[in-house]
Scaffold this motif. Structure first.
Motif, mmCIF file in Angstrom:
data_model
loop_
_atom_site.group_PDB
_atom_site.id
_atom_site.type_symbol
_atom_site.label_atom_id
_atom_site.label_comp_id
_atom_site.label_asym_id
_atom_site.label_seq_id
_atom_site.Cartn_x
_atom_site.Cartn_y
_atom_site.Cartn_z
ATOM 1 N N GLU A 16 -71.275 46.797 -15.618
ATOM 2 C CA GLU A 16 -71.460 45.177 -15.891
ATOM 3 C C GLU A 16 -70.052 44.959 -16.404
ATOM 4 N N TRP A 64 -71.398 35.101 -5.163
ATOM 5 C CA TRP A 64 -72.708 35.035 -4.304
ATOM 6 C C TRP A 64 -72.362 35.192 -2.648
ATOM 7 N N GLU A 114 -85.680 40.037 -4.110
ATOM 8 C CA GLU A 114 -85.493 38.847 -4.854
ATOM 9 C C GLU A 114 -84.273 38.061 -4.560
ATOM 10 N N GLU A 143 -82.220 34.826 -5.882
ATOM 11 C CA GLU A 143 -81.933 33.519 -6.851
ATOM 12 C C GLU A 143 -80.647 32.872 -6.731
ATOM 13 N N ARG A 175 -77.292 33.569 -8.739
ATOM 14 C CA ARG A 175 -77.865 34.098 -10.205
ATOM 15 C C ARG A 175 -78.384 35.563 -10.125
ATOM 16 N N SER A 176 -79.136 35.661 -9.104
ATOM 17 C CA SER A 176 -79.735 37.242 -9.027
ATOM 18 C C SER A 176 -80.222 37.505 -7.460
ATOM 19 N N ALA A 191 -81.958 41.123 -5.359
ATOM 20 C CA ALA A 191 -82.383 42.418 -5.670
ATOM 21 C C ALA A 191 -82.881 43.044 -4.374
ATOM 22 N N THR A 235 -80.063 45.614 -8.172
ATOM 23 C CA THR A 235 -80.407 44.294 -8.820
ATOM 24 C C THR A 235 -78.895 43.852 -9.270
ATOM 25 N N TRP A 236 -78.440 42.600 -8.530
ATOM 26 C CA TRP A 236 -77.222 41.906 -9.058
ATOM 27 C C TRP A 236 -77.725 40.810 -9.933
ATOM 28 N N THR A 237 -76.934 40.699 -11.191
ATOM 29 C CA THR A 237 -77.272 39.505 -11.680
ATOM 30 C C THR A 237 -75.902 38.812 -12.267
ATOM 31 N N THR A 246 -73.961 36.003 -14.499
ATOM 32 C CA THR A 246 -74.155 35.159 -15.471
ATOM 33 C C THR A 246 -72.650 34.358 -15.924
#
Length: 135
Positions: free
Chosen positions: A13, A24, A65, A67, A70-71, A73, A86-88, A90
Motif C-alpha cells: 500500500e 485504472w 470484481e 468497480e 475504485r477496485s 479483483a 485485489t486492487w483498491t 482511494t
C-alpha cells in the motif's frame, strides 16, 4: 499466533501522485499491463478469463470484481497456488492510495508467499514509472 489452517496475504500500500482514473488505465489496458506486469488478454469484465504470461510461466486468472476507478479483483492461479489479487484505489488530495492484496497462500506455500512479497513492490514501482510517462 498462526495456525496451520490460516492463509497468508501479501499487501503493498502506498500513496502515488496520480489520479485513480490514470491508475485504472494501467490496471485494465492489456498493452499497459504488459509494460509493468506481464502480457495478458485482460478485459475489465466480470467473469472474463485471462492469462498473464512471463518467461517463467503462465498465471490463469478470472475477473471477480470490477468497480471502475475504485477496485479490481481477479483470481491468480498458477501451479498449485490458488489466490485472489485485489486492487483498491482511494483518492487523496495528492493522488491515490494504491493498495494491492494477494490472499490465499497456504502455510506450506512459503516460497510462493516470499516470491510475491518480493515481486509486488517491484511491479508497483514499474507501474509508477509507466504512469509518470502517460498523458
Amino acid at each position: 499466533m498462526t495456525t496451520e489452517t490460516e492463509t497468508l496475504s501479501v499487501i503493498v500500500e502506498r500513496e502515488v501522485a496520480f489520479p485513480p482514473e490514470k491508475i485504472w488505465r494501467a490496471l485494465t489496458q492489456p498493452h499497459l499491463i504488459a509494460e509493468w506486469l506481464m502480457k495478458s488478454d485482460f478485459r475489465p469484465v466480470l467473469g472474463h478469463r485471462f492469462d498473464l504470461s512471463a518467461d517463467w510461466g503462465i498465471v490463469n486468472c478470472e475477473v471477480r470484481e470490477v468497480e471502475p476507478h475504485r477496485s479490481l479483483a481477479y483470481s491468480w492461479d498458477t501451479k498449485d497456488l490458488r489466490s485472489i489479487v485485489t486492487w483498491t484505489l482511494t483518492p487523496t488530495e495528492n493522488g491515490t492510495i494504491l493498495r494491492i492484496e494477494q490472499q490465499g497462500f497456504e502455510p506450506h506455500q512459503r516460497p510462493y508467499f516470499q516470491g510475491a512479497t518480493a515481486a509486488w513492490p517491484r511491479f508497483v514501482d514499474a507501474m509508477e514509472k509507466l504512469l509518470a510517462g502517460l498523458d
